[in-house]
Design an enzyme around this catalytic site. Structure first.
Site, PDB file in Angstrom:
ATOM      1  N   ILE A 134      -1.326  -2.274  22.365  1.00 40.83           N
ATOM      2  CA  ILE A 134      -2.234  -3.394  22.069  1.00 40.83           C
ATOM      3  C   ILE A 134      -1.406  -4.651  21.822  1.00 40.83           C
ATOM      4  CG2 ILE A 134      -4.149  -4.149  20.591  1.00 40.83           C
ATOM      5  CD1 ILE A 134      -4.652  -1.423  22.067  1.00 40.83           C
ATOM      6  N   TYR A 153       7.796   7.007  13.191  1.00 42.34           N
ATOM      7  CA  TYR A 153       6.451   6.473  13.436  1.00 42.34           C
ATOM      8  C   TYR A 153       5.513   7.572  13.938  1.00 42.34           C
ATOM      9  CZ  TYR A 153       2.932   3.186  15.286  1.00 42.34           C
ATOM     10  OH  TYR A 153       1.767   2.492  15.558  1.00 42.34           O
ATOM     11  N   LYS A 183       2.070   9.011  12.174  1.00 43.51           N
ATOM     12  CA  LYS A 183       0.759   8.907  12.824  1.00 43.51           C
ATOM     13  C   LYS A 183       0.148  10.280  13.084  1.00 43.51           C
ATOM     14  CE  LYS A 183       0.565   4.436  12.850  1.00 43.51           C
ATOM     15  NZ  LYS A 183      -0.435   3.734  12.021  1.00 43.51           N
ATOM     16  N   VAL A 223       0.801  -1.226   0.000  1.00 38.29           N
ATOM     17  CA  VAL A 223       0.000   0.000   0.000  1.00 38.29           C
ATOM     18  C   VAL A 223       0.836   1.280   0.000  1.00 38.29           C
ATOM     19  CG1 VAL A 223      -2.135  -0.982   0.926  1.00 38.29           C
ATOM     20  CG2 VAL A 223      -0.366  -0.166   2.511  1.00 38.29           C
ATOM     21  N   ALA A 258       5.750  10.771  13.521  1.00 39.74           N
ATOM     22  CA  ALA A 258       5.493  11.716  12.415  1.00 39.74           C
ATOM     23  C   ALA A 258       4.408  11.173  11.497  1.00 39.74           C
ATOM     24  CB  ALA A 258       6.778  11.958  11.621  1.00 39.74           C
ATOM     25  N   ASN A 282      -5.224   0.404   7.824  1.00 37.86           N
ATOM     26  CA  ASN A 282      -4.646  -0.226   9.025  1.00 37.86           C
ATOM     27  C   ASN A 282      -3.177  -0.594   8.866  1.00 37.86           C
ATOM     28  OD1 ASN A 282      -4.840  -2.131  11.559  1.00 37.86           O
ATOM     29  ND2 ASN A 282      -4.117  -3.435   9.868  1.00 37.86           N
TER      30      ASN A 282
HETATM   31  P1  NAD Z   1       1.032  -5.939  12.786  1.00 35.63           P
HETATM   32  O1  NAD Z   1       2.474  -5.785  12.465  1.00 35.63           O
HETATM   33  O2  NAD Z   1       0.612  -7.097  13.605  1.00 35.63           O
HETATM   34  O3  NAD Z   1       0.163  -5.932  11.448  1.00 35.63           O
HETATM   35  C1  NAD Z   1       0.384  -4.988  10.427  1.00 35.63           C
HETATM   36  C2  NAD Z   1       0.077  -5.641   9.103  1.00 35.63           C
HETATM   37  O4  NAD Z   1       0.339  -4.689   8.055  1.00 35.63           O
HETATM   38  C3  NAD Z   1       0.961  -6.865   8.821  1.00 35.63           C
HETATM   39  O5  NAD Z   1       0.159  -7.951   8.425  1.00 35.63           O
HETATM   40  C4  NAD Z   1       1.878  -6.392   7.709  1.00 35.63           C
HETATM   41  O6  NAD Z   1       2.299  -7.419   6.829  1.00 35.63           O
HETATM   42  C5  NAD Z   1       0.983  -5.372   6.996  1.00 35.63           C
HETATM   43  N1  NAD Z   1       1.787  -4.462   6.169  1.00 35.63           N
HETATM   44  C6  NAD Z   1       2.962  -3.875   6.507  1.00 35.63           C
HETATM   45  N2  NAD Z   1       3.412  -3.141   5.465  1.00 35.63           N
HETATM   46  C7  NAD Z   1       2.495  -3.262   4.469  1.00 35.63           C
HETATM   47  C8  NAD Z   1       2.403  -2.733   3.156  1.00 35.63           C
HETATM   48  N3  NAD Z   1       3.359  -1.921   2.658  1.00 35.63           N
HETATM   49  N4  NAD Z   1       1.334  -3.057   2.394  1.00 35.63           N
HETATM   50  C9  NAD Z   1       0.357  -3.868   2.889  1.00 35.63           C
HETATM   51  N5  NAD Z   1       0.407  -4.406   4.135  1.00 35.63           N
HETATM   52  C10 NAD Z   1       1.452  -4.099   4.908  1.00 35.63           C
HETATM   53  O7  NAD Z   1       0.592  -4.563  13.463  1.00 35.63           O
HETATM   54  P2  NAD Z   1      -0.686  -4.192  14.386  1.00 35.63           P
HETATM   55  O8  NAD Z   1      -0.195  -4.047  15.764  1.00 35.63           O
HETATM   56  O9  NAD Z   1      -1.842  -5.083  14.085  1.00 35.63           O
HETATM   57  O10 NAD Z   1      -0.947  -2.703  13.855  1.00 35.63           O
HETATM   58  C11 NAD Z   1      -2.015  -2.370  12.967  1.00 35.63           C
HETATM   59  C12 NAD Z   1      -2.114  -0.846  12.902  1.00 35.63           C
HETATM   60  O11 NAD Z   1      -2.381  -0.332  14.219  1.00 35.63           O
HETATM   61  C13 NAD Z   1      -0.828  -0.166  12.436  1.00 35.63           C
HETATM   62  O12 NAD Z   1      -1.134   0.949  11.638  1.00 35.63           O
HETATM   63  C14 NAD Z   1      -0.192   0.291  13.730  1.00 35.63           C
HETATM   64  O13 NAD Z   1       0.668   1.374  13.558  1.00 35.63           O
HETATM   65  C15 NAD Z   1      -1.425   0.650  14.541  1.00 35.63           C
HETATM   66  N6  NAD Z   1      -1.169   0.667  15.984  1.00 35.63           N
HETATM   67  C16 NAD Z   1      -0.828  -0.464  16.668  1.00 35.63           C
HETATM   68  C17 NAD Z   1      -0.597  -0.396  18.037  1.00 35.63           C
HETATM   69  C18 NAD Z   1      -0.227  -1.607  18.852  1.00 35.63           C
HETATM   70  O14 NAD Z   1      -0.015  -1.467  20.067  1.00 35.63           O
HETATM   71  N7  NAD Z   1      -0.165  -2.799  18.288  1.00 35.63           N
HETATM   72  C19 NAD Z   1      -0.688   0.820  18.681  1.00 35.63           C
HETATM   73  C20 NAD Z   1      -1.028   1.956  17.966  1.00 35.63           C
HETATM   74  C21 NAD Z   1      -1.285   1.867  16.611  1.00 35.63           C
END
Ligand code: NAD
Length: 245
Positions: free
Chosen positions: A186, A153, A157, A62, A155, A88
């Site tokens: 999370i 990160y 977000k 993406v 920046a 996401n």
């Molecule tokens: P994760 O790493 O478990 O999952 C992220 C998914 O995105 C993975 O399956 C990965 O392969 C996919 N991905 C990465 N680069 C990609 C690309 N270029 N094209 C398509 N897919 C791609 O992460 P998560 O913890 O489930 O996080 C999901 C979202 O929530 C993210 O945007 C993250 O920044 C945000 N977030 C997570 C937390 C946390 O505590 N886990 C906190 C705040 C925000």
């Protein structure tokens, strides 16, 4: 006709939990991730299909504009409509600013931030024409408050929060809403890689004294993807167990 949701980076973690929840809400699911291998290690697509909705995987990076354009076209052809977009997909490449190589900064901006432009532009055009739609962006508490070791990160977000408000203003008159959720800490593969010391430091700041679960993000996304939130747009909902107070 059933509604269709496209969720980027949905093979695992928060994205997979959102897919499952929106399927429970009755939506068809367009999964996305970098490649099919991401889906081979789990049964998320089967679990969604077992709920009686249609589901298909669309692989694309993406951060790449042309790949997003082709993917959105393919999803529209397959399902006929796109009613919900969840931006996401995201990565972390942490390090202190003083030692961070340029490529490490640029990569996180491309995947986390540019992807939101790519996807929202193409899906937004469809939603504007159909005069309905809900766009939900995954921000982070790091984008609201900053976090040492996450200049790239935080920046990306923080930018997503600005983009959310701009999209809400540009698309609001066409009955398309755009909101963001800002998760705290999370339980997912993204946070599993933090050290015990880093995890303990996070926990100390959380009012509820526990980490969140992906399903607790999915519940709020479900609300923002539903008609219950039809007059909510341009907002950022923090889901952090009270990290900021
Ligand atoms: P994760 O790493 O478990 O999952 C992220 C998914 O995105 C993975 O399956 C990965 O392969 C996919 N991905 C990465 N680069 C990609 C690309 N270029 N094209 C398509 N897919 C791609 O992460 P998560 O913890 O489930 O996080 C999901 C979202 O929530 C993210 O945007 C993250 O920044 C945000 N977030 C997570 C937390 C946390 O505590 N886990 C906190 C705040 C925000």
């Amino acid at each position: 006709m059933a509604k269709t949701a496209i969720i980027t980076g949905s093979s695992r973690g928060i994205g997979a939990a959102i897919a499952l929840r929106l399927a429970k809400d009755g939506m068809n699911i367009a999964f996305n991730d970098l490649n099919m291998t991401m889906f081979e290690n789990n049964d998320i697509v089967d679990r969604v299909k077992a709920l009686g909705v249609e589901a298909e995987v669309f692989c694309a990076d993406v951060s790449k504009y042309a790949e997003c354009e082709a993917m959105v076209k393919a999803v529209k052809e397959r399902f006929g409509t796109i009613d919900v977009l969840v931006n996401n997909a995201g990565i972390t490449r942490d390090g202190l600013m003083a030692r961070m190589p340029e490529e490490q900064y640029d990569m996180v901006i491309a995947v986390n931030q540019k992807s939101v432009f790519n996807m929202t532009k193409f899906v937004g055009n469809i939603m504007m024409r159909q005069r309905s739609g809900h766009i939900i962006n995954l921000a982070s508490v790091a984008g609201l408050y900053g976090n040492p070791g996450q200049i790239n990160y935080s920046a990306s977000k923080a930018a997503i929060i600005g983009m959310t408000k701009t999209v809400a203003k540009e698309l609001g008159s066409r009955n398309v809403t755009c909101n963001a959720v800002a998760p705290g800490f999370i339980h997912t593969p993204m946070t599993d890689k933090l050290t015990e010391e880093q995890k303990a430091a996070m926990l100390a700041q959380i009012a509820m004294k526990r980490y969140g679960e992906p399903e607790e993000i999915a519940g709020v996304v479900s609300f923002l993807a539903s008609e219950d939130s039809s007059y909510v747009t341009g907002q950022v909902i923090e889901i952090s167990g009270g990290i900021s107070m």
